[in-house]
Design an enzyme around this catalytic site. Structure first.
Site, PDB file in Angstrom:
ATOM      1  N   LYS A   1     -10.904   5.835   4.301  1.00  0.00           N
ATOM      2  CA  LYS A   1     -12.162   4.747   4.925  1.00  0.00           C
ATOM      3  C   LYS A   1     -13.593   5.131   3.695  1.00  0.00           C
ATOM      4  O   LYS A   1     -13.555   4.991   3.324  1.00  0.00           O
ATOM      5  CB  LYS A   1     -12.307   5.657   5.997  1.00  0.00           C
TER       6      LYS A   1
ATOM      7  N   CYS B   1     -13.961  -0.468   8.387  1.00  0.00           N
ATOM      8  CA  CYS B   1     -13.318  -1.198   7.035  1.00  0.00           C
ATOM      9  C   CYS B   1     -13.095  -0.120   6.238  1.00  0.00           C
ATOM     10  O   CYS B   1     -14.363   0.380   5.789  1.00  0.00           O
ATOM     11  CB  CYS B   1     -12.862  -2.990   6.074  1.00  0.00           C
TER      12      CYS B   1
ATOM     13  N   HIS C   1      -9.718   3.858  -1.534  1.00  0.00           N
ATOM     14  CA  HIS C   1      -8.621   2.814  -1.625  1.00  0.00           C
ATOM     15  C   HIS C   1      -7.992   2.579  -2.571  1.00  0.00           C
ATOM     16  O   HIS C   1      -7.578   0.628  -3.180  1.00  0.00           O
ATOM     17  CB  HIS C   1      -7.705   2.502  -0.053  1.00  0.00           C
TER      18      HIS C   1
ATOM     19  N   CYS D   1       0.895  -1.022  -0.014  1.00  0.00           N
ATOM     20  CA  CYS D   1       0.518   0.108  -0.125  1.00  0.00           C
ATOM     21  C   CYS D   1       1.029   0.863  -0.247  1.00  0.00           C
ATOM     22  O   CYS D   1       0.150   2.644  -0.118  1.00  0.00           O
ATOM     23  CB  CYS D   1      -1.127   0.363   0.995  1.00  0.00           C
TER      24      CYS D   1
END
Lengths: 401, 489
Positions: A340, A213, A344, A88
């Site tokens: 969030k 998540c 992402h 990431c």
């Protein structure tokens, strides 16, 4: 003795696509969307870009290997183009490549672009995939939420925080990010939620529920960098410069040696220490104006605020509940909605964070613009798993600050 | 030199499917199954097969015995995971035995278990080192078949040899009769069975007594002197009828474990023998007989050595490690008797490179890690550079087995996102007391288990992944609570 990156490179232009479920766009379309904005913002011609870096993490789901997809999508004139992947932290790695190229004097203007197209899997969440032929023989059947969820059990045990208090603080983090995301037209998730909704959501990996998540999104972000001198010669004023770029990778200590307790990120602490030193920051809680941290899960954000030395160890729950990190708090965290809610798209995320800092420092962040003028902005990416990961940190700020 | 059993071990999976639930599901179709609806049957977890159960029974059996002395590993089953790859060899590898070893599989009959033990005893008598013999079964049964209710999964293991035997072999006799009460043809998943009354009258009651009488005569032991008679068949009253016919005392007839386990196929005579040994006293005479295209009868006398055998779980211990499973659908899903929507995440290719496996099998099958000869740090997996940041020595790693070490939970989760045949997938970081750690899958987390940081765990040999595309499966070790599985036990 190395002098570090501070003030050697300025951001000339940035762009970011709308993040979300971009059903009708290929990765190449998203790249162009971010690039067009960045190029216009920089006010230069394509021919002035001398080198480029492409970041993608799960390339098998979209563009495939190598840097050629970027070169072809943007029709770059046979310049050096490099693809980077580091979980990431990939987007931050592309930025690091471009910034270091400029700082070294190897080129005057360089481009970094990150992209990810994750919504072609047929299901929600990150793609289920293999981890390497040897790793597959002994690694646990772990997902991202299941790996990060374990921070909560270890953190609770270490600091004596009850499960309920943890869950409530984690809920506050997600509610805050949804509030912030609702003001961001490019964000994937723009709905507001409340703590009860978070607390009662279906369980994904205990204790993380659905709203703990982050979104899994399609999207792209782009930065064009140059030296402060060239930026000024191109007519730019009030420059945003790079103050620190740090990276830290696990060496097996967390995964294989019993000196780590599972409640924090070893790499984040190492990278943060070096980043503050590089940027000349001695009191981060007072000096950093805002954060974009890797809130892949609510618990990650909570723990990270301690590992960045903003909240004292064991005290993040209190700061979170006090609203310290809210958009109108002392130091906002994820003012754009974060992973969030902004979303992402892995390869783009590190660049998206810097994009937000860049907008905020120029007063261009629209409805979510911070009133107090930001001076230093810190971004943080965490790739992999708490027990083996790579952490990247960038500090950007006003030139001369 | 007298030959016999040096040690015994057992293993029964912890989940016990309530037979009433099976019968209830099928009552619309076959109300007659209600007659078998009492008690519970042992049900292997999704990650267990006859090999993994054999490994657990063998670990129980070997306990603190010096594994380097084992000269052979035999395994009996009719439910081997591999048709061509020696299953006993996987068991030996999981036990981290040396390669200087004879390995062999016994198959194709409900008598394979007793026959395998008989052969092992004969070989050991010939002067080889101790032989590890395992019998294990995870029988596939059709939904709504009587076998589905009466069968159970489980395994037993014996170390066979000369010297300090806990039970000496007095005699063994085999009757080989091609009496086909049931069969399973090539590429068939399920048994095809004939009428029970015929099997009882012409099979059990005619063939088995011949074997028993011959064994008794051979050892010059009177039938009335038998302390325990192990006969594995599930059908009620059969063992008693055989005892009556051969003059064995009624009190000698051993519990066939129908109430709390079920008949573990070809392993069951061995499971009953392990149980009998666990409950025995010196001087006891144990007669074990089996049935399957004939009959084996083996007669043992328990020695004083039984008192000095190190403690083990045995069949009794594993029977006590249980929870009541009331969801019959789970059983159907584990045995692929229902076409479940498993989701796209389940499609991930689980291909194993055979070169990769061979190179790493010490790690993946035996769970051997490394210990730095310079600083003493233990690590998993083994690597050529010590993980201790203050050491980092190169080429100092010595083999360090982890499988039998106890660990503690550092962190954990219950994951409903990742694909698991039995969600949620439990896993977490476990830390070994003498050093080393692993982000490990957990297994056998019953609904009654509450995992906590600091909880003691032990490792179990399990199936890591099924590669259904190629018919392969890979094994690894998983952590499970070290103590009792149920609260309050």
């Amino acid at each position: 003795m190395a002098s570090g990156i501070k003030d050697k490179v300025a951001i000339l232009g940035m762009g970011c696509s709308r993040f979300g479920e971009r059903w009708n766009d290929n990765a190449e379309d998203l790249m162009i969307e971010a690039y067009v904005e960045a190029l216009a913002d920089a006010g230069i011609e394509k021919s002035q870009i001398e080198a480029a870096w492409l970041a993608t993490a799960i390339e098998e789901e979209h563009v495939g290997k190598s840097a050629v997809p970027l070169s072809m999508a943007l029709r770059l004139p046979n310049i050096p183009v490099t693809r980077v992947e580091n979980y990431c932290a990939s987007g931050s790695e592309a930025f690091r490549g471009a910034v270091y190229a400029v700082a070294s004097g190897a080129c005057d203007i360089a481009l970094a672009l990150g992209v990810e197209k994750l919504k072609d899997t047929g299901y929600g969440g990150l793609p289920q995939r293999n981890r390497g032929s040897v790793n597959d023989m002994f690694w646990a059947n772990a997902s991202a939420p299941g790996s990060f969820a374990q921070l909560a059990s270890a953190y609770s045990a270490k600091h004596g925080v009850s499960k309920d208090d943890m869950k409530r603080a984690m809920a506050h983090i997600s509610v805050k990010s949804h509030d912030n995301g609702s003001k961001n037209p490019k964000a994937h998730l723009r709905n507001k939620i409340n703590e009860d909704k978070v607390m009662n959501a279906p369980m994904i990996a205990e204790p993380l529920g659905l709203f703990d998540c982050c979104g899994v999104s399609d999207g792209s972000a782009c930065a064009i960098v140059t030296t402060p001198e060239i930026a000024k010669s191109l007519g730019k004023t009030d420059l945003i410069t790079v103050k620190a770029l740090q990276l830290s990778a696990s060496n097996g200590r967390e995964a294989q040696h019993n000196s780590w307790d599972g409640s924090h990120f070893v790499t984040t602490r190492a990278a943060a220490n070096r980043a503050y030193k590089e940027a000349g920051i001695t009191k981060p809680r007072e000096q950093i104006s805002m954060f974009e941290v890797h809130d892949c899960f609510s618990i990650t954000e909570l723990v990270t605020m301690e590992d960045l030395y903003i909240s004292d160890e064991g005290r993040a729950v209190n700061d979170v509940m006090d609203g310290f990190y809210d958009a109108d708090g002392k130091v906002p965290c994820q003012i754009d909605g974060g992973l969030k809610c902004f979303g992402h798209p892995i390869g783009a995320s590190g660049l998206r964070m810097i994009y937000e800092m860049y907008l905020q420092m120029q007063g261009r962040a629209g409805d979510r613009q911070r009133k107090e003028e930001p001076v230093f902005g810190m971004t943080h990416n965490l790739g992999g798993f708490p027990h083996q990961n790579v952490c990247s940190i960038a500090i950007v700020g006003k030139e001369g600050a | 030199m007298e030959v016999g059993i040096l040690a015994y071990g057992g293993y029964i999976p912890q989940s016990r499917l309530q037979r009433s639930e099976i019968a209830k599901a099928h009552s619309w179709f076959n109300p007659g199954l209600k007659g078998l609806a009492k008690g519970e049957r042992a049900m292997a977890n999704w990650d267990e097969d006859s090999v993994t159960m054999a490994v657990e029974a063998a670990r129980d059996c070997l306990a603190d015995f010096d594994r380097d002395q084992v000269s052979a590993v035999y395994m009996a089953s009719t439910s081997f995971p591999f048709v061509d790859r020696q299953n006993a060899g996987i068991v030996a590898d999981a036990l981290n035995l040396s390669s200087s070893l004879q390995t062999m599989d016994f198959a194709s009959s409900q008598r394979a278990g007793s026959a395998g033990l008989s052969v092992a005893l004969q070989v050991a008598k010939g002067g080889s080192g101790p032989i590890l013999f395992t019998a294990s079964e995870k029988r596939k049964t059709k939904a709504a078949s009587p076998l589905e209710l009466t069968s159970g999964d489980g395994a037993a293991a014996f170390l066979v040899g000369t010297g300090k035997v806990v039970a000496r072999l007095l005699s063994a006799h085999t009757e080989a009769v091609d009496f086909v009460d049931h069969f399973r043809g090539e590429n068939e998943d399920f048994d095809y069975s004939w009428e029970e009354r015929w099997i009882r009258d012409e099979g059990y009651l005619k063939i088995v007594p011949d074997a028993i009488n011959a064994a008794l005569a051979d050892a010059s032991v009177k039938a009335e002197d038998i302390t325990t008679f192990c006969f594995p068949v599930a059908a009620r009253g059969v063992a008693g009828a055989i005892a009556k016919k051969t003059g064995l005392p009624e009190s000698a007839v051993a519990d066939n474990l129908q109430a709390n386990c079920g008949e573990t196929g070809t392993a069951h005579s061995m499971v009953m023998l392990a149980q009998a040994l666990q409950n025995s006293a010196p001087g006891d005479k144990i007669l074990v007989a089996s049935f399957g295209q004939g009959s084996d009868a083996l007669l043992f006398e328990v020695t004083d050595e039984i008192k000095s055998l190190s403690p083990r779980r045995g069949i009794s211990g594993y029977l006590a490690r249980r929870y009541a499973e009331t969801n019959y659908n789970k059983f159907l899903a584990f045995h692929e008797l229902v076409n479940m929507e498993r989701g796209i995440r389940a499609e991930t290719d689980k291909k194993t490179g055979l070169t990769t496996l061979y190179r790493n099998k010490g790690m993946a099958q035996a769970m051997v890690g490394g210990q730095c000869s310079q600083c003493g740090t233990a690590q998993f997996p083994k690597s050529n550079m010590c993980v201790n940041e203050n050491c980092g020595a190169i080429g100092t790693q010595e083999d360090y087995p982890f499988a039998d070490r106890v660990s503690k939970v550092n962190s954990f989760t219950a994951d409903r996102l990742t694909y698991s045949p039995d969600p949620p997938a439990y896993y977490g970081m476990v830390q070994f007391e003498e050093g080393g750690r692993l982000m490990s899958d957990f297994t056998d987390i019953s609904p009654e288990t509450e995992i906590e940081v600091g909880m003691p765990m032990r490792m179990m040999f399990r199936i890591k992944d099924y590669d259904n595309k190629r018919g392969f499966r890979r094994y690894f070790w998983k952590a499970t609570p070290a103590g009792a599985s149920s609260k309050g036990e």
